[in-house]
Scaffold this motif. Sequence first.
Motif: not given
Length: 102
Positions: A80-84
């Motif tokens: 989720n953080a990487v996608n953000k």
Amino acid sequence: MYTKEKINELMEKAQVMKKEMEKIQKDIKMTKIKGESGAGLVTIFMNGNYNCRKTKINDEIWNEKNKILIQDLITSAINNAVNKITELQKKKIILKTPFHNE
């Protein structure tokens, strides 16, 4: 045909764009991103360099029986953080390109 003046003008614009891109990249690297999973049961904090800075696991799920669930939630929060971060990069870079309105 390009004149010397036109080429110099293009080179100056390219230099300005290069400096803007370097600033954007620096800003992104300094950005703090929060990735979550399990409705906040696991939270991952990353910077724009994709470095995980901190992990929080809610006490509700912290026990041996939930080991596999916790592992899955950590993986999901990281993703989720990487996608953000990826979306932030796209937005900031696309907005600075001269072609973003086309």
